[in-house]
Design a protein around this motif. Structure first.
Motif, mmCIF file in Angstrom:
data_model
loop_
_atom_site.group_PDB
_atom_site.id
_atom_site.type_symbol
_atom_site.label_atom_id
_atom_site.label_comp_id
_atom_site.label_asym_id
_atom_site.label_seq_id
_atom_site.Cartn_x
_atom_site.Cartn_y
_atom_site.Cartn_z
ATOM 1 N N LYS A 86 -23.240 8.836 -9.458
ATOM 2 C CA LYS A 86 -23.056 7.417 -9.760
ATOM 3 C C LYS A 86 -22.389 7.221 -11.114
ATOM 4 N N ASP A 87 -22.446 8.239 -11.950
ATOM 5 C CA ASP A 87 -21.823 8.163 -13.268
ATOM 6 C C ASP A 87 -20.425 8.781 -13.195
ATOM 7 N N VAL A 88 -19.413 7.947 -13.318
ATOM 8 C CA VAL A 88 -18.044 8.426 -13.173
ATOM 9 C C VAL A 88 -17.227 8.082 -14.408
ATOM 10 N N SER A 89 -16.186 8.857 -14.621
ATOM 11 C CA SER A 89 -15.295 8.630 -15.752
ATOM 12 C C SER A 89 -14.357 7.458 -15.461
ATOM 13 N N PRO A 90 -14.147 6.584 -16.425
ATOM 14 C CA PRO A 90 -13.201 5.479 -16.209
ATOM 15 C C PRO A 90 -11.748 5.941 -16.239
ATOM 16 N N ASN A 91 -11.528 7.225 -16.584
ATOM 17 C CA ASN A 91 -10.166 7.746 -16.729
ATOM 18 C C ASN A 91 -9.797 8.723 -15.620
ATOM 19 N N ASN A 92 -10.443 8.576 -14.459
ATOM 20 C CA ASN A 92 -10.171 9.527 -13.390
ATOM 21 C C ASN A 92 -9.966 8.828 -12.054
ATOM 22 N N SER A 93 -9.195 7.774 -12.051
ATOM 23 C CA SER A 93 -8.888 7.073 -10.815
ATOM 24 C C SER A 93 -7.939 7.912 -9.963
ATOM 25 N N LEU A 94 -8.180 7.930 -8.651
ATOM 26 C CA LEU A 94 -7.286 8.629 -7.726
ATOM 27 C C LEU A 94 -6.067 7.762 -7.444
ATOM 28 N N GLY A 95 -4.864 8.306 -7.629
ATOM 29 C CA GLY A 95 -3.640 7.562 -7.358
ATOM 30 C C GLY A 95 -3.174 7.755 -5.926
ATOM 31 N N ILE A 96 -2.799 6.665 -5.261
ATOM 32 C CA ILE A 96 -2.263 6.726 -3.902
ATOM 33 C C ILE A 96 -0.952 5.946 -3.854
ATOM 34 N N PHE A 97 0.088 6.589 -3.357
ATOM 35 C CA PHE A 97 1.426 6.002 -3.247
ATOM 36 C C PHE A 97 1.572 5.308 -1.899
ATOM 37 N N GLU A 98 2.164 4.102 -1.919
ATOM 38 C CA GLU A 98 2.499 3.394 -0.676
ATOM 39 C C GLU A 98 3.850 2.699 -0.843
ATOM 40 N N GLU A 99 4.596 2.607 0.249
ATOM 41 C CA GLU A 99 5.836 1.833 0.235
ATOM 42 C C GLU A 99 6.145 1.315 1.636
ATOM 43 N N GLY A 100 6.361 0.006 1.742
ATOM 44 C CA GLY A 100 6.710 -0.588 3.025
ATOM 45 C C GLY A 100 5.560 -0.643 4.006
ATOM 46 N N ASP A 101 4.367 -0.383 3.545
ATOM 47 C CA ASP A 101 3.169 -0.383 4.375
ATOM 48 C C ASP A 101 2.038 -0.904 3.488
ATOM 49 N N TYR A 102 1.195 -1.807 4.017
ATOM 50 C CA TYR A 102 0.265 -2.537 3.162
ATOM 51 C C TYR A 102 -1.130 -2.569 3.787
ATOM 52 N N TYR A 103 -2.138 -2.407 2.931
ATOM 53 C CA TYR A 103 -3.508 -2.410 3.438
ATOM 54 C C TYR A 103 -4.023 -3.832 3.606
ATOM 55 N N SER A 104 -5.069 -3.955 4.419
ATOM 56 C CA SER A 104 -5.773 -5.222 4.603
ATOM 57 C C SER A 104 -7.201 -5.063 4.105
ATOM 58 N N GLN A 105 -7.663 -5.990 3.288
ATOM 59 C CA GLN A 105 -9.040 -5.937 2.814
ATOM 60 C C GLN A 105 -10.025 -6.083 3.968
ATOM 61 N N GLU A 106 -9.674 -6.884 4.957
ATOM 62 C CA GLU A 106 -10.553 -7.059 6.118
ATOM 63 C C GLU A 106 -10.753 -5.731 6.839
ATOM 64 N N ASP A 107 -9.687 -4.937 6.966
ATOM 65 C CA ASP A 107 -9.822 -3.629 7.600
ATOM 66 C C ASP A 107 -10.727 -2.710 6.777
ATOM 67 N N LEU A 108 -10.561 -2.717 5.460
ATOM 68 C CA LEU A 108 -11.426 -1.893 4.621
ATOM 69 C C LEU A 108 -12.884 -2.301 4.789
ATOM 70 N N ASP A 109 -13.140 -3.605 4.780
ATOM 71 C CA ASP A 109 -14.518 -4.071 4.900
ATOM 72 C C ASP A 109 -15.125 -3.708 6.256
ATOM 73 N N LEU A 110 -14.328 -3.780 7.324
ATOM 74 C CA LEU A 110 -14.814 -3.363 8.639
ATOM 75 C C LEU A 110 -15.175 -1.879 8.632
ATOM 76 N N PHE A 111 -14.353 -1.097 7.971
ATOM 77 C CA PHE A 111 -14.629 0.337 7.892
ATOM 78 C C PHE A 111 -15.906 0.594 7.100
ATOM 79 N N PHE A 112 -16.043 -0.049 5.944
ATOM 80 C CA PHE A 112 -17.246 0.134 5.132
ATOM 81 C C PHE A 112 -18.496 -0.257 5.923
ATOM 82 N N LYS A 113 -18.418 -1.352 6.638
ATOM 83 C CA LYS A 113 -19.567 -1.853 7.394
ATOM 84 C C LYS A 113 -19.983 -0.880 8.489
#
Length: 642
Positions: free
Chosen positions: A230-257
């Motif tokens: 639960k204790d994580v470094s604020p300087n270690n975010s994972l970078g993900i590249f995207e172009e011409g393709d876009y995520y939906s928050q609704e899809d993420l929330d469905l997955f989390f649920k």
């Protein structure tokens, strides 16, 4: 036309006495006539041009030595990464180069007050008439007209430089290069999409059906990934590249649920939007690629953050505007010097290939090209790419140098190896995506660059459990697949075998020699019926599961496949390892391959399967090389000196 500074037009007589033509040699010469650009009239000598002289970079020949010094675990400098300032200074043109070029120009009649050098020292720039430029370069300029668009440009067939100056000049604009417009860019690495036979989501905690649907629980079990701290470094975010393709928050929330209830609804990546990019989008517009990347990464790294490097405004990202270059605007945004950096005959972004900002097209991004806007994350996952044959070699080499520079600074770049086996996408030059007459294997870009880590795909075959082991991912055409899918891999036609994988490749050829004729070196492509380059850099370097991935897209539960899936999995594990290192007072791991190849016993060999294409079975997996995948995160942690 706007000028950088005022100048006085010198007479041709003054310039002509600078250096005799006998002291000059041809520096660049266009090979062959262009079918797209048509030569028109000579340029009027009084026309004004901005002459840009790309200076030869310093120490590029030592780049591999520098990278291995900080990337190889046996080096005393392992992990002692460079600052951006040290990288820029090391590869900047030498004082000798700057002095030699300026002296030549001044002796040629160009007043020193007219000369300016760009901030990164890569260019010397001055205003001139075309007559002055012609005299300096012992050449003639012509107008060229694009047969398709009607646009015009100025260029020459060849130009000359004093022998004493040639070693200090990469290339000159305007020169022999005509703006390029190659084939329309293929879409990024897109996973195979199909509806699952069972419309209901699998039990999120069960491992009994991992051969049918890979859930976060299956991934964790396959690779023994422990629960994140639960204790994580604020300087270690994972970078993900995207172009011409876009995520939906609704899809993420469905997955989390449905699969990861410990991740709160509303969890989303940190935006690092480049040149007018935007995200997220409404659920009915969601892209399977972006949704897939985040739904695989979050269960592994959470509560670590994810940074979304969304690239380019909609015009360019969706190819409303014709461009075929790739990744340069992304690299510009990470490294300001790259915007004008010169290497391998190219300085700055490629004319006719890369997006141009401000974008004057309707709805375009009206700001300036982003240069050095974002700090690179420790790990960057990229599930997009092209083929080597899609873009000029100089374009790829300059970009490959930038991946080397990012590795020197401690950034790990992981790239999906492709979904077409030893071929390219169907229709890429030939119906089956192969080179020559449709039989020669087609290496991928930027995968063949020696300074990135390629991630291939594995799968659990029907009836197999997480304890039974994986095979190379291959799915022939047929229900539920509309196209064939095979994990990409092969040997480069541009880059030779790097030293860190030389022993592994030699062992592979010695013990598991592919049953195909081959050629040696890019100059001999297809010679004697050869299908692949025996001397080329091999890929992939590692692999992870990339088939039957359970996810949500456009509001529906579906299954996905592709190296687009395996890459964020492997990247997320490396990010977790770095988190452990940070907690132990250490830091990032940078370029991974020297350590991975030196410590292959910490990885689980995939010894079943091939990657078909071009009418062949492709290359077979074998112990020691091709499609290796980590067995246990704890072993990999030890390997990377946590």
């Amino acid at each position: 036309m706007k000028f950088l500074s005022p100048f006085v037009v010198l007479s041709l007589a003054t310039l002509s006495g600078a250096l005799p033509a006998s002291d000059h040699v041809v520096h660049e010469k266009r090979s062959g006539a262009s079918t797209l650009w048509q030569k028109a009239a000579r340029v009027n000598g009084t026309e004004n041009v901005i002459v840009r002289i790309g200076l030869t970079q310093n120490n590029l020949d030592r780049g591999y030595e520098y990278l291995m010094d900080v990337s190889d675990s046996v080096s005393p400098n392992y992990g002692k990464f460079w600052t951006p300032e040290k990288v820029a200074e090391t590869f900047a043109p030498s004082n000798e180069t700057v002095t030699a070029v300026k002296q030549w120009l001044i002796q040629g009649g160009v007043d020193a007050n007219r000369l300016s050098q760009t901030k990164n020292k890569a260019w010397i720039v001055f205003n001139a008439t075309t007559a002055e430029a012609e005299t300096l370069l012992h050449t003639q300029y012509y107008h060229y007209k694009n047969a398709v668009t009607g646009s015009t440009t100025i260029a020459t067939d060849q130009y000359r430089l004093p022998q004493s100056v040639t070693q200090h000049v990469d290339y000159i604009k305007p020169g022999v290069v005509l703006p390029l417009t190659s084939r329309k860019r293929q879409a990024g690495r897109k996973p195979l999409r199909y509806q699952p036979s069972k419309k209901t989501t699998p039990n999120p905690s069960s491992l009994a059906t991992c051969d049918e649907a890979i859930t976060p629980a299956c991934v964790a079990a396959l690779y023994k990934i422990p629960v994140a701290s639960k204790d994580v470094s604020p300087n270690n975010s994972l970078g993900i590249f995207e172009e011409g393709d876009y995520y939906s928050q609704e899809d993420l929330d469905l997955f989390f649920k449905n699969f990861t209830r410990w991740i709160p609804s509303g969890t989303h990546p940190k935006p690092a939007f480049i040149d007018g990019a935007e995200a997220p989008v409404p659920v009915d517009e969601a892209g399977a690629e972006s949704d897939l990347d985040f739904q695989l990464a979050y269960p592994i790294v959470y509560p670590q953050a994810i940074t979304l490097f969304q690239n380019d405004d909609y015009n360019y990202a969706s190819e409303e505007i014709y461009t075929s270059g790739f990744f340069n605007t992304f690299l510009d945004a990470l490294d300001g010097s790259y915007c004008t950096y010169c290497a391998d005959g190219e300085c700055g972004d490629a004319s006719g290939l890369d997006p141009v900002y401000p974008d004057t097209n309707q709805g375009g991004y009206t700001g300036q090209l982003m240069c050095g806007t974002y700090k690179p994350t420790n790990v960057i996952s990229i599930s997009y790419g092209l083929q080597e044959d899609d873009l000029p070699e100089y374009y790829q080499k300059r970009q490959c140098n930038e991946f080397l520079k990012l590795g020197l600074q401690g950034t790990s770049i992981l790239i999906a190896s492709g979904d077409d086996g030893v071929a390219g996408p169907p229709g890429d030059y030939t119906d089956d995506g192969c080179l020559g007459n449709g039989t020669i294997f087609s290496p991928a870009f930027p995968n063949s660059c020696p300074w990135v880590t390629n991630v291939g795909a594995t799968k659990l075959y029907p009836g197999y459990t997480v304890a039974d082991g994986e095979s190379a991912a291959y799915d022939p055409i047929g229900d539920p697949y509309s196209i064939a899918y095979a994990s990409g891999g092969g040997f480069s036609n541009i880059y030779p075998i790097p030293s860190y994988q030389a022993a592994a490749v030699a062992e592979y050829f010695n013990k598991h020699n592919p049953p195909y004729p081959y050629y040696k070196g890019a100059a001999n492509i297809g010679k004697n019926g050869g299908l692949y380059n025996r001397l080329g850099r091999g890929y992939p370097d590692v692999a992870a599961n990339g088939d039957n991935i359970a996810m949500f897209n456009a509001g529906e539960y579906i299954l996905e496949g592709g190296t687009s899936a395996s890459t964020p999995i492997f990247s997320s594990v490396i990010n977790r390892i770095i988190e452990k290192r940070i907690a132990a007072g250490k830091g990032p791991v940078g370029f991974l391959n020297p350590v991975l190849y030196r410590n292959a016993d910490a990885l689980n060999d995939i010894t079943n399967g091939t990657n078909p294409g071009c009418g062949t079975d492709g290359f077979s997996t074998a112990p020691g090389y091709v499609s290796i995948v980590f067995r246990s995160i704890s072993k990999v942690m030890l390997m990377l000196d946590v």
